[in-house]
Scaffold this active site. Structure first.
Site, PDB file in Angstrom:
ATOM      1  N   ARG A  26       0.831  -1.207   0.000  1.00 24.25           N
ATOM      2  CA  ARG A  26       0.000   0.000   0.000  1.00 24.25           C
ATOM      3  C   ARG A  26       0.865   1.256   0.000  1.00 24.25           C
ATOM      4  O   ARG A  26       0.984   1.947  -1.000  1.00 24.25           O
ATOM      5  CB  ARG A  26      -0.945  -0.020   1.209  1.00 24.25           C
ATOM      6  CG  ARG A  26      -2.120   0.976   1.120  1.00 24.25           C
ATOM      7  CD  ARG A  26      -1.771   2.375   1.570  1.00 24.25           C
ATOM      8  NE  ARG A  26      -1.322   2.448   2.945  1.00 24.25           N
ATOM      9  CZ  ARG A  26      -0.834   3.550   3.508  1.00 24.25           C
ATOM     10  NH1 ARG A  26      -0.735   4.661   2.805  1.00 24.25           N
ATOM     11  NH2 ARG A  26      -0.412   3.539   4.761  1.00 24.25           N
ATOM     12  N   ASP A  27       1.518   1.537   1.080  1.00 25.98           N
ATOM     13  CA  ASP A  27       2.323   2.753   1.194  1.00 25.98           C
ATOM     14  C   ASP A  27       3.532   2.696   0.266  1.00 25.98           C
ATOM     15  O   ASP A  27       3.961   3.722  -0.274  1.00 25.98           O
ATOM     16  CB  ASP A  27       2.761   2.922   2.651  1.00 25.98           C
ATOM     17  CG  ASP A  27       3.362   4.279   2.928  1.00 25.98           C
ATOM     18  OD1 ASP A  27       3.092   5.223   2.174  1.00 25.98           O
ATOM     19  OD2 ASP A  27       4.105   4.406   3.920  1.00 25.98           O
ATOM     20  N   HIS A 218       6.452   4.607  12.554  1.00 25.40           N
ATOM     21  CA  HIS A 218       6.509   4.535  11.087  1.00 25.40           C
ATOM     22  C   HIS A 218       7.538   5.567  10.625  1.00 25.40           C
ATOM     23  O   HIS A 218       7.241   6.746  10.518  1.00 25.40           O
ATOM     24  CB  HIS A 218       5.119   4.864  10.532  1.00 25.40           C
ATOM     25  CG  HIS A 218       5.000   4.758   9.049  1.00 25.40           C
ATOM     26  ND1 HIS A 218       4.147   3.865   8.431  1.00 25.40           N
ATOM     27  CD2 HIS A 218       5.587   5.450   8.044  1.00 25.40           C
ATOM     28  CE1 HIS A 218       4.230   4.012   7.117  1.00 25.40           C
ATOM     29  NE2 HIS A 218       5.098   4.972   6.860  1.00 25.40           N
ATOM     30  N   CYS A 251       5.721   9.627  -0.190  1.00 28.57           N
ATOM     31  CA  CYS A 251       4.403  10.192   0.075  1.00 28.57           C
ATOM     32  C   CYS A 251       4.042  11.111  -1.086  1.00 28.57           C
ATOM     33  O   CYS A 251       4.780  12.067  -1.355  1.00 28.57           O
ATOM     34  CB  CYS A 251       4.378  10.971   1.388  1.00 28.57           C
ATOM     35  SG  CYS A 251       2.782  11.738   1.721  1.00 28.57           S
ATOM     36  N   ASN A 260      10.292   4.494   2.821  1.00 23.81           N
ATOM     37  CA  ASN A 260      10.083   3.970   4.161  1.00 23.81           C
ATOM     38  C   ASN A 260      11.305   3.192   4.633  1.00 23.81           C
ATOM     39  O   ASN A 260      12.150   2.786   3.843  1.00 23.81           O
ATOM     40  CB  ASN A 260       8.891   3.010   4.148  1.00 23.81           C
ATOM     41  CG  ASN A 260       7.582   3.703   3.904  1.00 23.81           C
ATOM     42  OD1 ASN A 260       7.070   4.405   4.756  1.00 23.81           O
ATOM     43  ND2 ASN A 260       7.013   3.500   2.723  1.00 23.81           N
TER      44      ASN A 260
END
Length: 312
Positions: A26-27, A218, A251, A260
């Site tokens: 997802r991210d 996170h 992002c 990440n």
């Protein structure tokens, strides 16, 4: 090429086990310009689960206009029947929750901001307006027996507002938890946190009545601080860490946000500390190499590169 696993040398006071909340599908993928085929996404998730990741965030039910990469959520979830992992999904609003529930989702997440600038950029709402939007979503999800996670972005710094005051983060965090989120993930969206800052925020949250057991972290690795920040959180008692296989992600609404924390880099550190994750690092690394081939570029994860000749 380095092979094998690190020597396990435990550090007193650290948790014996850490749950990795894998966010790669997802991210990690949401910022990719080229659309990844839904069959590849499904295989990615199956491989991550087979590597021992017990929680794999599958997709988001955001409107396709905003994140085209995740427009195939309705097609993806049915392909994941039988996957032996928790498969939470992001739901930005009531319509997203409705779509997720129709497909049998059992865990959902909402995504808030600690700053007004990012709330406006990401949700086109003020912080208070976004919380008002989340309230019925969280309430309905809980009434339906779904687990609800809250994400709180910009907990350490904001590209428009700079450093974010601790009390500001605590205020929004408390409100998300009070809405009914069972777990809150604290996001360093642009990767500016340092270990002392992490400890200070966790302490401030504890002093405001938030139990450490309800918190996850996170981190993004913009300045190479993600692992150091994770270790600071572990020393504080945090046992849930978000990470993205192969270091995928960024992002779409914060251009200074780089990838990440790579799941492989996290697992290498945790293995070296003697902390159990249930993850097979070899299988995980092979999965990230496979995905990197589909994306047409090498993985940014240092551990993937060290363990894989084709990535070095």
């Amino acid at each position: 090429m380095i092979s094998g696993l690190p020597m396990a040398v435990p550090e007193p006071g650290l948790p014996p086990r850490v749950r990795i909340h894998e966010v790669g599908p997802r991210d990690g993928l949401q910022n990719e310009k080229a659309v990844v085929p839904v069959e590849v996404k499904a295989e990615f998730i199956r491989r991550l689960a087979a590597a021992g990741l017990g929680t794999v965030e599958a997709t988001s039910f955001v409107h396709p206009k905003w994140v085209p990469q995740l427009a195939d959520a309705e097609r993806l979830l049915p392909l994941l029947d039988g996957v032996a992992a928790r498969l939470p999904v992001l739901v930005p609003n009531a319509r997203g929750l409705e779509r997720a529930r129709a497909l049998g989702a059992r865990e959902v997440a909402v995504f808030g901001s600690a700053t007004e600038s990012f709330a406006k950029a990401n949700l086109n709402r003020t912080v208070d307006e976004s919380l008002e939007m989340f309230a019925p979503v969280v309430a309905e999800a809980r009434e339906a027996g779904l687990a609800v996670r809250g994400y709180l972005s910009m907990c350490f710094g904001d590209p428009w507002e700079g450093a974010v005051p601790l009390e500001q983060v605590v205020r929004v965090a408390r409100r998300l938890l009070d809405l009914g989120c069972g777990e809150l993930s604290l996001g360093d969206t642009i990767g500016v946190a340092t270990p002392g800052h992490v400890t200070a925020l966790l302490t401030a949250l504890n002093e405001a009545g938030v139990e450490t057991g309800r918190l996850a972290v996170h981190f993004h690795d913009t300045y190479g601080q993600a692992l150091a920040n994770t270790l600071a959180a572990l020393r504080h008692g945090v046992t849930t860490v978000d990470a993205s296989a192969g270091g995928l992600g960024g992002c779409p609404y914060a251009k200074s946000a780089t990838g990440n924390l790579a799941t492989e880099d996290l697992v290498w550190m945790l293995d070296g500390l003697g902390i159990d994750t249930g993850v097979d690092l070899g299988l995980l690394t092979a999965t990230s190499v496979w995905m990197a081939e589909h994306l047409g570029r090498p993985s940014p994860s240092r551990t993937v590169r060290a363990l894989s000749p084709q990535e070095s």
